[in-house]
Structure formats: C-alpha cells, structure tokens
Motif scaffolding. Structure first.
Motif, PDB file in Angstrom:
ATOM      1  N   LEU A  51       0.715  -1.012   0.008  1.00 35.09           N
ATOM      2  CA  LEU A  51       0.042  -0.020  -0.200  1.00 35.09           C
ATOM      3  C   LEU A  51       0.822   1.275  -0.022  1.00 35.09           C
ATOM      4  O   LEU A  51       1.849   1.246   0.659  1.00 35.09           O
ATOM      5  CB  LEU A  51      -0.956  -0.050   1.273  1.00 35.09           C
ATOM      6  CG  LEU A  51      -1.823  -1.233   1.615  1.00 35.09           C
ATOM      7  CD1 LEU A  51      -2.606  -1.145   3.065  1.00 35.09           C
ATOM      8  CD2 LEU A  51      -2.724  -1.463   0.534  1.00 35.09           C
ATOM      9  N   ASP A  52       0.219   2.266  -0.666  1.00 34.10           N
ATOM     10  CA  ASP A  52       1.109   3.591  -0.431  1.00 34.10           C
ATOM     11  C   ASP A  52       0.697   4.424   0.713  1.00 34.10           C
ATOM     12  O   ASP A  52       0.010   3.862   1.362  1.00 34.10           O
ATOM     13  CB  ASP A  52       0.797   4.289  -1.840  1.00 34.10           C
ATOM     14  CG  ASP A  52      -0.488   4.930  -2.108  1.00 34.10           C
ATOM     15  OD1 ASP A  52      -1.464   4.361  -1.264  1.00 34.10           O
ATOM     16  OD2 ASP A  52      -0.933   5.097  -3.294  1.00 34.10           O
ATOM     17  N   GLU A  97      -1.475   6.562   0.888  1.00 26.85           N
ATOM     18  CA  GLU A  97      -3.076   6.828   0.678  1.00 26.85           C
ATOM     19  C   GLU A  97      -3.971   5.824   1.027  1.00 26.85           C
ATOM     20  O   GLU A  97      -5.031   5.958   1.073  1.00 26.85           O
ATOM     21  CB  GLU A  97      -3.285   7.825  -0.323  1.00 26.85           C
ATOM     22  CG  GLU A  97      -2.765   9.130  -0.418  1.00 26.85           C
ATOM     23  CD  GLU A  97      -3.208   9.743  -1.595  1.00 26.85           C
ATOM     24  OE1 GLU A  97      -3.673   9.230  -2.503  1.00 26.85           O
ATOM     25  OE2 GLU A  97      -2.543  10.918  -2.015  1.00 26.85           O
ATOM     26  N   GLY A  98      -3.270   4.640   1.190  1.00 25.27           N
ATOM     27  CA  GLY A  98      -3.968   3.259   1.455  1.00 25.27           C
ATOM     28  C   GLY A  98      -4.298   2.649   0.140  1.00 25.27           C
ATOM     29  O   GLY A  98      -5.124   1.732   0.257  1.00 25.27           O
ATOM     30  N   ASN A  99      -3.672   3.073  -1.066  1.00 28.42           N
ATOM     31  CA  ASN A  99      -4.089   2.569  -2.378  1.00 28.42           C
ATOM     32  C   ASN A  99      -3.246   1.310  -2.561  1.00 28.42           C
ATOM     33  O   ASN A  99      -1.945   1.586  -2.097  1.00 28.42           O
ATOM     34  CB  ASN A  99      -3.872   3.382  -3.406  1.00 28.42           C
ATOM     35  CG  ASN A  99      -4.702   4.758  -3.296  1.00 28.42           C
ATOM     36  OD1 ASN A  99      -5.800   4.592  -3.112  1.00 28.42           O
ATOM     37  ND2 ASN A  99      -3.936   6.042  -3.629  1.00 28.42           N
ATOM     38  N   VAL A 100      -3.626   0.213  -3.056  1.00 26.10           N
ATOM     39  CA  VAL A 100      -2.832  -1.149  -3.397  1.00 26.10           C
ATOM     40  C   VAL A 100      -1.923  -0.938  -4.582  1.00 26.10           C
ATOM     41  O   VAL A 100      -2.406  -0.354  -5.583  1.00 26.10           O
ATOM     42  CB  VAL A 100      -3.691  -2.240  -3.498  1.00 26.10           C
ATOM     43  CG1 VAL A 100      -3.096  -3.573  -3.984  1.00 26.10           C
ATOM     44  CG2 VAL A 100      -4.898  -2.452  -2.394  1.00 26.10           C
ATOM     45  N   LEU A 101      -0.738  -1.207  -4.335  1.00 28.52           N
ATOM     46  CA  LEU A 101       0.369  -1.061  -5.473  1.00 28.52           C
ATOM     47  C   LEU A 101       0.337  -2.388  -6.065  1.00 28.52           C
ATOM     48  O   LEU A 101       0.313  -3.481  -5.695  1.00 28.52           O
ATOM     49  CB  LEU A 101       1.740  -0.734  -4.698  1.00 28.52           C
ATOM     50  CG  LEU A 101       1.876   0.671  -4.045  1.00 28.52           C
ATOM     51  CD1 LEU A 101       3.065   0.852  -3.440  1.00 28.52           C
ATOM     52  CD2 LEU A 101       1.501   1.866  -4.902  1.00 28.52           C
ATOM     53  N   SER A 102       0.754  -2.273  -7.469  1.00 27.76           N
ATOM     54  CA  SER A 102       1.003  -3.464  -8.435  1.00 27.76           C
ATOM     55  C   SER A 102       2.439  -3.821  -7.802  1.00 27.76           C
ATOM     56  O   SER A 102       3.465  -3.359  -8.213  1.00 27.76           O
ATOM     57  CB  SER A 102       0.875  -3.055  -9.829  1.00 27.76           C
ATOM     58  OG  SER A 102       1.240  -4.041 -10.666  1.00 27.76           O
ATOM     59  N   HIS A 158       4.572   7.430  -5.946  1.00 31.14           N
ATOM     60  CA  HIS A 158       3.766   6.664  -5.164  1.00 31.14           C
ATOM     61  C   HIS A 158       3.892   7.520  -3.791  1.00 31.14           C
ATOM     62  O   HIS A 158       3.318   6.778  -2.774  1.00 31.14           O
ATOM     63  CB  HIS A 158       4.279   5.380  -5.051  1.00 31.14           C
ATOM     64  CG  HIS A 158       4.321   4.536  -6.307  1.00 31.14           C
ATOM     65  ND1 HIS A 158       5.286   4.122  -6.899  1.00 31.14           N
ATOM     66  CD2 HIS A 158       2.932   4.218  -7.171  1.00 31.14           C
ATOM     67  CE1 HIS A 158       4.754   3.630  -8.089  1.00 31.14           C
ATOM     68  NE2 HIS A 158       3.555   3.626  -8.267  1.00 31.14           N
TER      69      HIS A 158
END
Length: 472
Positions: free
Chosen positions: A178-179, A181-186, A212
């Motif tokens: 996760l970055d 901001e809580g977004n899932v990274l590839s 990121h």
C-alpha cells in the motif's frame, strides 16, 4: 352423587398441582457452546466454552470432551470427580483441564494449553447421564509481523525496489503493498514456501518511485483466522536523487575509465618507441667506443712517446662523460616507470574512494530508513498500548455488567422462590379446603342416615304433623 363431585374436584386439583410444580420447579437444562469457531494461535492457551443453561451442579457427573475424527477420540474424561488421564488421546495428555470450581455452576468449559496445528478440528462436549451434547469448532493459526528491506534500484525507472518477508504463518496468507494513501500497489508475484513444520514463509517485492509518495506499507493477512500484520517504511526524497546521481556518476566513471585505458595504451606505445631509440643510440655509442678504442690504440702505437703524458687524460674524461650520460638515461627511465606506477595507484585509489563514497551514501540512506522504521514501530507500539487500554476498559465494563446481571438473576430467583412458596401455600390451602369439604360431606350423610333411622323407629305416621318435627 356427592362422591362423584368430590372425585372430580380431586382430579382437577391434582392436575393443577402437577402443572404448578412443573412450571415453578424449572424445565430441562441444555448444553450451550459458542456458535462461532474459536480461533487460537500456535503456542497459546485457549478455552472452549460449554455450560448448562440453566445452571446445574455437575461436579459428580461423568463429563467427556471428544474429537470424533481421532482414535482414541477422548480429549478429556472425568468420572466421579476424577480425571482419567489414561483414556485421553496421547497428543492431549497433560494439556487439557476443566475449571473444577465452576462445575457446580454447570460450567464444563475445556482449557487447552500449548495449542498445536494438529489441534484444529470439531470438539464434542458431552454429559452421558443427561444425554446432553454440544459441538464447537477450533481454528488454529500462526502469524508474525513482516520486515521490509531495500533490495536495490531499478535503473530503467529510477525507482527503488522494496522487499517484504514474513515467516511462521498458518494457514497460507496473502501479501499486499500500500502507498501512503492506502492504495494497493502493483507488485510482483508472492513467493510462498511451506516448511517441514507446515508454517508458511511469504515474500514479495515492489518497485516504487516519487509518484507513489514516501511512505509504504507491507500488509500480510489471513482472513480465515482474522489476522492482519503490517510494517511501514519511509523512503526519503534524497534517496531517489542520490540514486539518479549515482547512475550518472557510474556512466561518467565508465567513460573516464575507457579514456584512461586508451591514454595508457598510447603512453605505452610511446615509451616502447623511446626505449628502442635509446637502445639504438647505446649500440651506436658502443660501436663508436670500439672504433675510438681501435683508433686510440693505433695512435698510441704510432706516437707512444708523445702521447704518453696527454692522451690517457682525454680518454678518461671521455669515458666518464659517457658513463654520466648512461646514468642520466637510466634515471630518466626509472622516473618514467615510477610516474606510471604512481598514476596507476592514483587511479586505483580514486576509484576506490568513489566506491567507498557510494557505499557511505547508501549506508546513510539505510540508516535513515531504519530510523523511520523504528519510529513507525514505536508508533505501532503506542497504538497497541492504546488498544490494550481500551480492551481492559471494555473488560472492566463487561465485568460490571456481568455483576449487575448476576444481581438481577439472583433477585429473579428469589422472586421465583417466593412465588413458588406462595403457590405451594395456596395448594396446601386448597387441599385443606378439599379435606374440610369431604369431612362436612361425611357429616351431612351421617345426619341424614340418623334422621331416617328415627323415622323408622317412630312408625309410619304420614299425618302426624311432620312439618313441626322438621322445624325442630
């Protein structure tokens, strides 16, 4: 006719008494356990809840805990207040027990110590004397916090490669990046290795850049046991700059090295040519010396008397000058060789210093990352302390509520006892009233029979004023 009425009344009262006794003496107790699976961590102790509701004293009863899929199936057996250790399955010996003081309250919950992976399964709580049973599922898991490290750089994107690893998981978990901001990274595919102890080790890597952000999270989770562990890392902005500069520096050093090699080759060619010319000069000097020596011999032979005092001095000076020239050339060669050696050492030292400088910069970056990681761990510890404090407050609140409920239950039991007592008194009163009615009925029957006897003894006189006798 009166006897039929009395019998009918007795039946009605008996049915009423039976119903009252059934209602106020309580119904059949039943075993109650957790409807949800109980989750335990490997190595911890766990309690499998099971109790009678309403509470009944089972301290002297036969109690059994079993696992139907095992042979022998017994996990715990108690008969006549004794623990039958020999009847247990070998894997449970010395690890199961009941709460002895709670048996009189109908609590037969099982405590299982030092939980193992093999303990996972369905358990049966059973009271043979009452033919009561209940089932509960135990789910066993293992988990640990992951660790993040810097694996290197991606020169194509000027990004940083982060590596996450976590050991000792069961069942098999999944890894997410996760970055900030809580977004899932590839990320790349997760590597999963199952060891001989059935525990899983998982690892995953991801390439990140400035887009990121600077804070990243590695999260390892297992939904079956509802467990999640995560670790944070902060990558400073300078790290990306240092990496880009280091790439440019690497290219520059490669070009400089190629140019240095070419210059060295040219220098070597020049030195070789110079040495060859010096050797030719030396050969010419030697040949001239030989010719001069021959000529000198001839001159000495022709004019030995004249040159006996002047010529030897000139020859000596010539040889000394020749020797000085050769020594100067040798010193010049030595200086050139020393210069080359010093240049080579200087180049090597410069390269080594550049390499050490890069290592120092990398170490500084890793130290900064470790510092950020420690600060993140400290934040996690503080959060855990806060969570622990909240849980303790919740436990205290639940205890207070339990005490209040116990008080209400005691009050309700007392009210039920009083109501039961009143009903019993009412039943006794009804019984007494029924007996009084039966007694009065018997007395009325005896009075009527006595009156008939008196009439028969006095004779049959239908007209002899029967009414006054009735009035009397």
């Amino acid at each position: 006719m009166n006897q039929l009425c009395i019998r009918s009344s007795l039946r009605t009262i008996s049915v009423l008494v039976v119903h009252l006794l059934i209602h106020f003496c309580g119904g059949q107790s039943r075993l109650v356990s957790s409807p949800q699976p109980v989750v335990a961590k490997v190595g911890d102790d766990v309690i499998l809840p099971c109790h009678l509701e309403p509470a009944v004293d089972v301290a002297t009863k036969t109690l059994e805990w079993t696992r139907p899929d095992l042979d022998p199936r017994y996990v715990y057996v108690q008969r006549s207040s004794q623990d039958y250790e020999d009847m247990k399955n070998p894997s449970y010996k010395g690890r199961t027990s009941l709460f002895i003081d709670e048996l009189k309250r109908g609590n037969i919950s099982l405590k299982l110590s030092n939980v193992k992976l093999a303990d996972e399964g369905k358990y049966r709580c059973y009271i043979p004397d009452r033919n009561e049973e209940s089932f509960i599922d135990l789910v066993v898991g293992a988990f640990s916090s992951p660790g993040i490290s810097l694996a290197g750089t991606d020169e194509s994107s000027s990004g940083v490669v982060l590596q996450c690893e976590s050991k000792g998981w069961y069942p098999e978990p999944e890894v997410l990046w996760l970055d900030g901001e809580g977004n899932v990274l590839s990320a790349g595919p997760t590597e999963k290795v199952r060891g001989p102890d059935d525990f899983y080790t998982v690892s995953s890597s991801v390439t990140v850049d400035k887009r990121h952000g600077h804070r990243f999270t590695c999260r390892v989770q297992q939904n079956n046991i509802n467990q999640t562990r995560e670790t944070h890392i902060h990558v400073p902005d300078d790290f990306f700059k240092v990496e880009s500069r280091s790439s440019a520096t690497t290219v520059g050093l490669a070009v400089s090295l190629a140019v240095s090699i070419m210059l060295s080759l040219l220098l070597l060619l020049l030195l070789c040519k110079k040495n060859m010319s010096k050797r030719n000069q030396m050969d010419e000097v030697e040949s001239e010396d030989q010719n001069e020596t021959k000529q000198t011999g001839r001159i000495q032979a022709a004019a030995s008397s004249f040159s006996s005092s002047v010529l030897p001095v000139s020859i000596k000076r010539f040889h000394e000058e020749k020797r000085r020239r050769m020594e100067a050339e040798r010193l010049n060669n030595d200086l050139e060789t020393t210069k080359q050696e010093l240049e080579g050492k200087l180049t090597k030292t410069t390269n080594q210093l550049q390499k050490e400088k890069q290592e120092v910069e990398t170490l500084n970056i890793e130290l900064n990352c470790k510092k950020e990681e420690l600060e993140g761990n400290q934040t996690t510890i503080n959060e855990l302390h806060e969570e622990k404090k909240k849980r303790q407050e919740e436990v205290t609140t639940l205890k207070n509520q339990l005490i209040k409920l116990e008080g209400k239950l005691t009050k309700t039991n007392n009210e039920l006892q009083e109501e039961k007592k009143k009903r019993q008194e009412e039943v006794e009163r009804l019984k007494k009233q029924l007996q009084d009615e039966q007694q009065s009925g018997k007395e009325r029957g005896q009075t009527q029979e006595g009156a008939r006897g008196n009439e028969e003894g006095a004779g049959k006189k239908p007209t002899s004023s029967p009414e006054p006798s009735v009035k009397d």
